[in-house]
Design a protein around this motif. Sequence first.
Motif, PDB file in Angstrom:
ATOM      1  N   VAL A 299       0.842  -1.206   0.000  1.00  0.00           N
ATOM      2  CA  VAL A 299       0.000   0.000   0.000  1.00  0.00           C
ATOM      3  C   VAL A 299       0.874   1.252   0.000  1.00  0.00           C
ATOM      4  O   VAL A 299       0.624   2.203  -0.752  1.00  0.00           O
ATOM      5  N   LEU A 300       1.924   1.249   0.826  1.00  0.00           N
ATOM      6  CA  LEU A 300       2.819   2.410   0.848  1.00  0.00           C
ATOM      7  C   LEU A 300       3.476   2.591  -0.517  1.00  0.00           C
ATOM      8  O   LEU A 300       3.613   3.706  -1.013  1.00  0.00           O
TER       9      LEU A 300
ATOM     10  N   LEU B  91       2.272   1.629  -3.348  1.00  0.00           N
ATOM     11  CA  LEU B  91       1.235   2.092  -4.275  1.00  0.00           C
ATOM     12  C   LEU B  91       1.021   3.592  -4.117  1.00  0.00           C
ATOM     13  O   LEU B  91       0.879   4.316  -5.112  1.00  0.00           O
ATOM     14  N   ALA B  92       1.023   4.057  -2.867  1.00  0.00           N
ATOM     15  CA  ALA B  92       0.835   5.490  -2.627  1.00  0.00           C
ATOM     16  C   ALA B  92       1.987   6.278  -3.235  1.00  0.00           C
ATOM     17  O   ALA B  92       1.773   7.291  -3.911  1.00  0.00           O
ATOM     18  N   GLU B  93       3.223   5.783  -3.020  1.00  0.00           N
ATOM     19  CA  GLU B  93       4.375   6.490  -3.595  1.00  0.00           C
ATOM     20  C   GLU B  93       4.276   6.498  -5.119  1.00  0.00           C
ATOM     21  O   GLU B  93       4.555   7.503  -5.766  1.00  0.00           O
TER      22      GLU B  93
ATOM     23  N   ALA C 294       1.559   6.282  -6.919  1.00  0.00           N
ATOM     24  CA  ALA C 294       0.499   7.206  -7.337  1.00  0.00           C
ATOM     25  C   ALA C 294       1.002   8.643  -7.254  1.00  0.00           C
ATOM     26  O   ALA C 294       0.735   9.465  -8.143  1.00  0.00           O
ATOM     27  N   GLY C 295       1.751   8.944  -6.195  1.00  0.00           N
ATOM     28  CA  GLY C 295       2.302  10.292  -6.046  1.00  0.00           C
ATOM     29  C   GLY C 295       3.255  10.621  -7.189  1.00  0.00           C
ATOM     30  O   GLY C 295       3.242  11.711  -7.740  1.00  0.00           O
TER      31      GLY C 295
ATOM     32  N   VAL D  50       3.288   9.200 -10.203  1.00  0.00           N
ATOM     33  CA  VAL D  50       2.517   9.328 -11.437  1.00  0.00           C
ATOM     34  C   VAL D  50       1.857  10.696 -11.495  1.00  0.00           C
ATOM     35  O   VAL D  50       1.847  11.365 -12.526  1.00  0.00           O
ATOM     36  N   ASP D  51       1.331  11.117 -10.343  1.00  0.00           N
ATOM     37  CA  ASP D  51       0.633  12.398 -10.337  1.00  0.00           C
ATOM     38  C   ASP D  51       1.586  13.534 -10.653  1.00  0.00           C
ATOM     39  O   ASP D  51       1.250  14.454 -11.389  1.00  0.00           O
TER      40      ASP D  51
ATOM     41  N   VAL E  31       0.657  12.762 -14.781  1.00  0.00           N
ATOM     42  CA  VAL E  31      -0.477  13.636 -15.056  1.00  0.00           C
ATOM     43  C   VAL E  31      -0.022  15.086 -15.180  1.00  0.00           C
ATOM     44  O   VAL E  31      -0.280  15.768 -16.168  1.00  0.00           O
ATOM     45  N   ASP E  32       0.703  15.542 -14.145  1.00  0.00           N
ATOM     46  CA  ASP E  32       1.121  16.928 -14.190  1.00  0.00           C
ATOM     47  C   ASP E  32       2.244  17.118 -15.205  1.00  0.00           C
ATOM     48  O   ASP E  32       2.400  18.190 -15.771  1.00  0.00           O
TER      49      ASP E  32
ATOM     50  N   VAL F 282       0.834  18.085 -18.387  1.00  0.00           N
ATOM     51  CA  VAL F 282       0.398  19.481 -18.352  1.00  0.00           C
ATOM     52  C   VAL F 282       1.591  20.410 -18.555  1.00  0.00           C
ATOM     53  O   VAL F 282       1.571  21.323 -19.380  1.00  0.00           O
ATOM     54  N   ASN F 283       2.650  20.137 -17.793  1.00  0.00           N
ATOM     55  CA  ASN F 283       3.814  21.006 -17.894  1.00  0.00           C
ATOM     56  C   ASN F 283       4.495  20.888 -19.241  1.00  0.00           C
ATOM     57  O   ASN F 283       5.008  21.868 -19.774  1.00  0.00           O
TER      58      ASN F 283
ATOM     59  N   VAL G 200      -4.300  31.207 -27.556  1.00  0.00           N
ATOM     60  CA  VAL G 200      -5.234  31.582 -26.485  1.00  0.00           C
ATOM     61  C   VAL G 200      -6.085  32.761 -26.926  1.00  0.00           C
ATOM     62  O   VAL G 200      -7.312  32.761 -26.822  1.00  0.00           O
TER      63      VAL G 200
END
Lengths: 486, 644
Positions: free
Chosen positions: B554-555, B557-559, B561-562, B564-565, B569-570, B573-574, B595
């Motif tokens: 779980v830890l 997975l959290a790392e 996910a962090g 990946v985020d 994902v970000d 964007v960047n 724009v």
Amino acid sequence: MPVLTLLIVVPLLGLLAILVTPKDRAGAHRKITLVATFIPILIVVYMLFTFNYHQPGMQFVEQYNWIPSIGVSYFVGVDGISLALLVLSALLGFLAALASASIKTREKEYYAWYMLLQAAVFGVFVSLDLILFYVFFELVLVPMYFLIGIWGGPRREYAALKFFIYTLLGSVIMLVGILAMYLADPAHTFNILELMKFPFDPRLQVWAFAALWAGFAVKVPVFPLHTWLPDAHVEAPTPISVLLAGILLKMGTYGFVRIAYPLLPQGAKHWAYAVAILGLINIVYGALVAMSQKDLKKMVAYSSINHMGFVMLGLAAGTPLAVAGAIYQMIAHGLSSGMMFLMVGQIYDRTHTREIARLRGLFTSVPVIGVTLAFASLASMGLPGLAGFIAELFVLLGSYSVYPGFVILAVLGLVVTAAFILRMMRAVLMGEEKEEYRGLHDATRLDLATVVPLIVLLALWGVMPGTLFAMFNTALQQFITHMAGV
Amino acid sequence: MAQYAWVIPALPLLSWLIITLWQKRLPDRGSYVGISFTFLAFVYALGVLWEVAHGAGAHVVLPWAVIGTISPIQINIGFQVDGLTAIMLSVVTFISFLVQLYSLGYMHGDKRYGRYYGTLSFFTFSMLGLVLADNLITLFIFFELVGVASYLLIGHYFERPSAQKAAIKAFITTRIGDVGFFIGILILWSATGTVAFDKLAALIGEGAVAPWVITLGALGILGGAVGKSAQFPLHVWLPDAMEGPTPVSALIHAATMVAAGVYLVARSYMIFYASPQALFWVALIGAVTALFAATIATVQTDMKKVLAYSTISQLGYMILGLGVGNLTAGMFHLTTHAFFKALLFLTAGSVIHGTETQEMHQMGGLIKKMPITGVTFLAGGLALAGIWPFAGFYSKDEILLTAYNSQYPIFFWMGILAAFLTAYYTTRVAFLVFFGEPRDHHRYEHAHESPWMMTVPLVILGILAVIGGKLLLTGEFFPHLILWQPAEELSPNPLVMGLALGSGLLGILVGYLVYGTKLVNRQAVIKALYPLYQLFKHKWYVDELYDWAIVRPVLWLAEAAGWVDAHGVDGVVNAVGAAGVALSSGAGAFDLAVVDGAVNGVAAGTVAVGRATRRTETGQLQAYLLTLALVVVAGLIVFQVMGG
């Protein structure tokens, strides 16, 4: 009495008063803001007492022609759902103003933007005309951009810009959806109540809903459109984080409830499954990412993503209990996340850090702040007895019959939520007191004044949910009936 | 009185609020407020018990939330008072009162004394609320609240990393169980539209609920019970919970809160009883836990840890009793266990208070120094070992008797084996702590008997450990109070009684031979049974397994996910942003073109819309004004974007 107009005008008058008050009058701008944010509380309390909770439809309605040629009018009114959000907005608007004492630079401008923001927020929650709504919705962006960009942290410009571009893009897509409905309805009106009556072509509904939904989804924010939120929160000054999480995110979900769903019910039905999946992702992914955060404020920001997932899941399921829970969550999350950010701000004021690993032993150093943070954390965790639990309970109870698998995964997500909150509490609150934190001054009266109302409401609406459900129950029934009618 | 039973939880609730808000101004930080309010609650609970024993009862329902107006869904809260409730109310307030009295001495001088008493009151309030609940949701709410109280009290010494870890572990582990409980509620709610015990009982009685719903609902609820009552495989938190102050271990982690899981099954027994499969799982988990935890208890060297594993094992017996269909026996054992296990923990606290250690190998011969503690420990120990005529004998015998007559006699034999081990490890503690030669002379010299507020509760509980079992059976008091419908008379079976008693006596004998005499060489036994010894010593490696199979993934997975985020994902964007900047520097004003172009396009579109729909002359100006406003806003935005 034009109560709702008054609600918008009072902050604008405050803005005017601030503008004419010279820059060097120390403290005057703050005082004006406090007055101009307190009066709306009185107005909302007046509304709470005069509102007819059993009468369907809008109340306190005002309607004036604005641009009759294209069917735009100044049309405002509230039902129980908007009323509940007004309660939240008026309260947080005042409390965040109270908490703005730490703003020491360019005060006049700060409070000027603050008043504009407050007026626009009220405007969003009372508008019943799409163009009026859109104008207010966009208007919120401008003060928010400056409030983050000028008074924010080191990376404020990046964060403000990111926030701006994201939400602007969302708004443009949303505008397309709005115009599509306007053109499709033979009456050519922007009147939300009129548009609700028109059965739009199912194909139009499908893509127009997607457009509207996407616009609102950025605000919520929905995965994967969420990455502006952590940055904006980390950089924003405390009171602005409170408003951002407490109120601005609700503008997105309010948009779902007021516009996207009732105007395009078949579109909503078409996308329900996808929305439910995204809601579940928000819940589980938000919790997991929150667990990995090193920055306290960022962790709270991700916990918002987790909480807003319940709103989406509830709306997607669409049963009375689930929708009731979703609306409840808007208020509950407004209170709990607002309180969380206030606490993070109070801690930062004293320790000058938000890094979880550097904080320790605050239960000992600042016991009152420690206990208040613990309360906020437990509220955020959805502890029974506090408002967040009611929201999650109802969303899950109501959604189980529709999406049993998702609900079970969401319930498992609650374990992760508990884990990241408890880990944070352990690191920040427990442990030996740090040498450098010895003798930090504990919560001031002002600090307490900002959080006590939130504590009271979180407990009240956790123990006696009937008092809040009753506020929007009639509106809820209308929503359900309307959605079922198509 | 039963009509106003809400007064019983209201008293400690009030005491919690008073202590929390004004502890600094109250004498002795509010401890007397906690004690006196709890005493009043106890007196009231006894009044209710007396009334209920004479046939009274109460059920009060209040609307909690109403959803919808056309066909409204109403969710109620309420409380109900029957025999089961009345017994629990009395037990909880009684033990809580004694523990708070005891804490006057044990916690004296603690730096968080006021907070301690406040949290104890909060616990008592939550536990009483749990007991009174008339439906699953209300019960669930208090179920979680007792979890918070437990979390706060385990973490009382929060400077210690071990206490911090234990607090989190307790909360998370029980919450995993609560996931099951919650899903059980969801299943039952969506199938029946109610969570009230009486309505569920009626619907099940009519046969209006599908068997699979009943079984799955019951198994879900069982999950909650397994977590809270520390049953295998969610037992791992309870031994660690011994990090809390010892009176807390007595009250929360022995006598009352951990029994909440048992109570939960008992309260929703109509669901379980309707599903033989569910009952089988209840019995299996109970029997496995009773035996499994007893094996671990035999090799612990920390006095509180032995008692913790013993508690898990005894809770297993209660669950077994419920699983084989004897509600009365399960609850009877819960009650007698509350007396003698609270007693054992309080004597352990007294020993720790006197010697400042929990390691049994540093004790020995203490009965001379602490006679009251020693004698009351023996009373509690004999009750735990199930020796006639002590309290535990009656209740354990009843459970074993039912298991013997059930479909699965294997559970009976597991219970007998566990009874042998129980008597053995209890004897071991007695000899290591109270008899023999002192092993640490320094500690022995400094050991002293505890002050009166600690010994008085010991004596009271000691008396109950001796006579409590017989007392509650006088005039069939207990069985009549908690009567489960079929209640086929089980005639006392001399074989069962003989085996139960015999295994207990044998356990004592073996314990005596190993620890009381030098006839058996301990090292040789350990050597002979080395693999088994290692297995027990490492608690069957369950903690290691969970760490490896659950916590780390779980830890991780959290790392992930962090990461990946931040990078996925970000990153996209960047990257888009960076590409834009690159383009703009190369080809010039990409941002402006795109724009601004988009914004202008929208504005132009709006103008077009305005033209297309123009109807009146007067509206024209306003349409332009709107367009203008939009363009101004858009221009402002673009300006800010570029300037930002």
